[in-house]
Design a protein around this motif. Structure first.
Motif, mmCIF file in Angstrom:
data_model
loop_
_atom_site.group_PDB
_atom_site.id
_atom_site.type_symbol
_atom_site.label_atom_id
_atom_site.label_comp_id
_atom_site.label_asym_id
_atom_site.label_seq_id
_atom_site.Cartn_x
_atom_site.Cartn_y
_atom_site.Cartn_z
ATOM 1 N N GLY A 77 0.801 -1.217 0.000
ATOM 2 C CA GLY A 77 0.000 0.000 0.000
ATOM 3 C C GLY A 77 0.836 1.271 0.000
ATOM 4 N N HIS A 78 0.312 2.284 -0.639
ATOM 5 C CA HIS A 78 0.933 3.600 -0.672
ATOM 6 C C HIS A 78 -0.145 4.656 -0.423
ATOM 7 C CE1 HIS A 78 4.815 2.207 -2.024
ATOM 8 N NE2 HIS A 78 4.206 1.444 -2.915
ATOM 9 N N PRO A 79 -0.594 4.775 0.825
ATOM 10 C CA PRO A 79 -1.663 5.737 1.089
ATOM 11 C C PRO A 79 -1.159 7.174 0.954
ATOM 12 C CG PRO A 79 -0.870 4.813 3.143
ATOM 13 C CD PRO A 79 -0.185 4.071 2.037
ATOM 14 N N ARG A 80 -2.020 8.043 0.478
ATOM 15 C CA ARG A 80 -1.685 9.465 0.424
ATOM 16 C C ARG A 80 -1.676 10.001 1.842
ATOM 17 N NH1 ARG A 80 -5.314 12.195 -4.083
ATOM 18 N NH2 ARG A 80 -4.310 13.947 -3.095
ATOM 19 N N LEU A 81 -0.943 11.058 2.066
ATOM 20 C CA LEU A 81 -0.799 11.611 3.409
ATOM 21 C C LEU A 81 -2.145 11.969 4.013
ATOM 22 C CD1 LEU A 81 0.981 12.542 5.727
ATOM 23 C CD2 LEU A 81 1.199 14.750 4.580
ATOM 24 N N GLU A 82 -3.030 12.589 3.241
ATOM 25 C CA GLU A 82 -4.326 12.973 3.807
ATOM 26 C C GLU A 82 -5.152 11.752 4.227
ATOM 27 O OE1 GLU A 82 -4.318 13.576 -0.653
ATOM 28 O OE2 GLU A 82 -3.213 14.509 0.944
ATOM 29 N N ASN A 83 -5.038 10.645 3.471
ATOM 30 C CA ASN A 83 -5.742 9.421 3.855
ATOM 31 C C ASN A 83 -5.135 8.819 5.118
ATOM 32 O OD1 ASN A 83 -7.579 9.480 1.711
ATOM 33 N ND2 ASN A 83 -6.156 8.424 0.356
ATOM 34 N N LEU A 84 -3.822 8.832 5.198
ATOM 35 C CA LEU A 84 -3.130 8.304 6.377
ATOM 36 C C LEU A 84 -3.496 9.101 7.622
ATOM 37 C CD1 LEU A 84 -1.158 6.024 6.875
ATOM 38 C CD2 LEU A 84 0.703 7.607 6.438
ATOM 39 N N LEU A 85 -3.522 10.410 7.496
ATOM 40 C CA LEU A 85 -3.886 11.253 8.632
ATOM 41 C C LEU A 85 -5.345 11.046 9.039
ATOM 42 C CD1 LEU A 85 -2.031 14.552 7.683
ATOM 43 C CD2 LEU A 85 -1.386 12.872 9.419
ATOM 44 N N GLU A 86 -6.208 10.810 8.064
ATOM 45 C CA GLU A 86 -7.612 10.565 8.391
ATOM 46 C C GLU A 86 -7.779 9.228 9.116
ATOM 47 O OE1 GLU A 86 -12.044 10.783 6.381
ATOM 48 O OE2 GLU A 86 -10.288 11.021 5.093
ATOM 49 N N ILE A 87 -7.024 8.219 8.689
ATOM 50 C CA ILE A 87 -7.058 6.920 9.375
ATOM 51 C C ILE A 87 -6.595 7.094 10.817
ATOM 52 C CG2 ILE A 87 -5.943 4.645 9.496
ATOM 53 C CD1 ILE A 87 -5.919 4.723 6.362
ATOM 54 N N ILE A 88 -5.501 7.816 11.004
ATOM 55 C CA ILE A 88 -4.964 8.052 12.347
ATOM 56 C C ILE A 88 -5.978 8.813 13.201
ATOM 57 C CG2 ILE A 88 -3.176 9.287 13.639
ATOM 58 C CD1 ILE A 88 -1.262 8.509 11.278
ATOM 59 N N ARG A 89 -6.630 9.803 12.617
ATOM 60 C CA ARG A 89 -7.628 10.584 13.357
ATOM 61 C C ARG A 89 -8.781 9.698 13.836
ATOM 62 N NH1 ARG A 89 -12.302 13.175 11.996
ATOM 63 N NH2 ARG A 89 -12.002 12.848 9.776
ATOM 64 N N HIS A 90 -9.293 8.826 12.951
ATOM 65 C CA HIS A 90 -10.393 7.933 13.332
ATOM 66 C C HIS A 90 -9.947 6.928 14.400
ATOM 67 C CE1 HIS A 90 -13.367 9.461 10.577
ATOM 68 N NE2 HIS A 90 -12.545 9.316 9.557
ATOM 69 N N LEU A 91 -8.717 6.457 14.312
ATOM 70 C CA LEU A 91 -8.201 5.543 15.336
ATOM 71 C C LEU A 91 -8.068 6.254 16.678
ATOM 72 C CD1 LEU A 91 -5.517 3.572 13.312
ATOM 73 C CD2 LEU A 91 -7.610 2.646 14.317
ATOM 74 N N CYS A 92 -7.609 7.499 16.658
ATOM 75 C CA CYS A 92 -7.482 8.271 17.899
ATOM 76 C C CYS A 92 -8.839 8.428 18.584
ATOM 77 C CB CYS A 92 -6.881 9.638 17.622
ATOM 78 S SG CYS A 92 -5.127 9.590 17.254
ATOM 79 N N VAL A 93 -9.855 8.714 17.799
ATOM 80 C CA VAL A 93 -11.203 8.847 18.358
ATOM 81 C C VAL A 93 -11.653 7.511 18.940
ATOM 82 C CG1 VAL A 93 -13.633 9.226 17.761
ATOM 83 C CG2 VAL A 93 -11.872 10.778 16.887
ATOM 84 N N ALA A 94 -11.387 6.433 18.223
ATOM 85 C CA ALA A 94 -11.846 5.106 18.655
ATOM 86 C C ALA A 94 -11.189 4.653 19.961
ATOM 87 C CB ALA A 94 -11.578 4.074 17.556
ATOM 88 N N ILE A 95 -9.907 4.995 20.149
ATOM 89 C CA ILE A 95 -9.226 4.530 21.368
ATOM 90 C C ILE A 95 -9.103 5.620 22.420
ATOM 91 C CG2 ILE A 95 -7.968 2.714 20.184
ATOM 92 C CD1 ILE A 95 -5.490 4.448 20.264
ATOM 93 N N GLY A 96 -9.573 6.816 22.103
ATOM 94 C CA GLY A 96 -9.515 7.908 23.080
ATOM 95 C C GLY A 96 -8.117 8.434 23.301
ATOM 96 N N ALA A 97 -7.344 8.535 22.234
ATOM 97 C CA ALA A 97 -5.966 9.024 22.331
ATOM 98 C C ALA A 97 -5.833 10.361 21.615
ATOM 99 C CB ALA A 97 -5.001 8.019 21.717
#
Length: 127
Positions: A77-97
């Protein structure tokens, strides 16, 4: 009867039970990104998605198709930066980080500045 469980099963179960462990994995993924170890970062993010919000749910939140999100975090995989940041943002919300970055002074490699003066610094991710 096998006595061991699949690695992914074990990690996903631990992520679901222990939010501190999930936050540590997120921190390791962010550190891997800063160290340009993209394969390790994608692998850790993939485990976090499996253990928290699931790929179909993440794809829906991102407005993407599920196979597309699978490919982003896949081995090639080669995700674009904006997609990677969006994935990280959703994970942060999910785990409360809340991710952060801390710049530390390091003793390791000395980098010569433009004027020849030595500088030592290291970047470390926090979650």
């Amino acid at each position: 009867m096998p006595l061991t469980r699949d690695y992914r099963e074990t990690v996903v179960d631990r992520i679901q039970r222990d939010r501190e462990f999930a936050a540590l994995l997120l921190q390791r993924a962010l550190q891997a990104l800063l160290e340009r170890d993209l394969a390790r970062a994608r692998s850790l993010l993939r485990d976090l998605v499996h253990g928290t919000i699931s790929f179909p749910s993440l794809a829906k939140k991102m407005g993407k198709k599920t196979p597309s999100v699978f490919r982003m975090l896949g081995e090639k995989g080669h995700p674009r930066l904006e997609n990677l940041l969006e994935i990280i943002r959703h994970l942060c919300v999910a785990i409360g980080a809340r991710p952060g970055v801390q710049v530390l002074r390091a003793r390791a490699p000395i980098v010569r500045g433009r004027r020849g003066s030595p500088r030592r610094s290291r970047v470390q991710a926090t979650a």
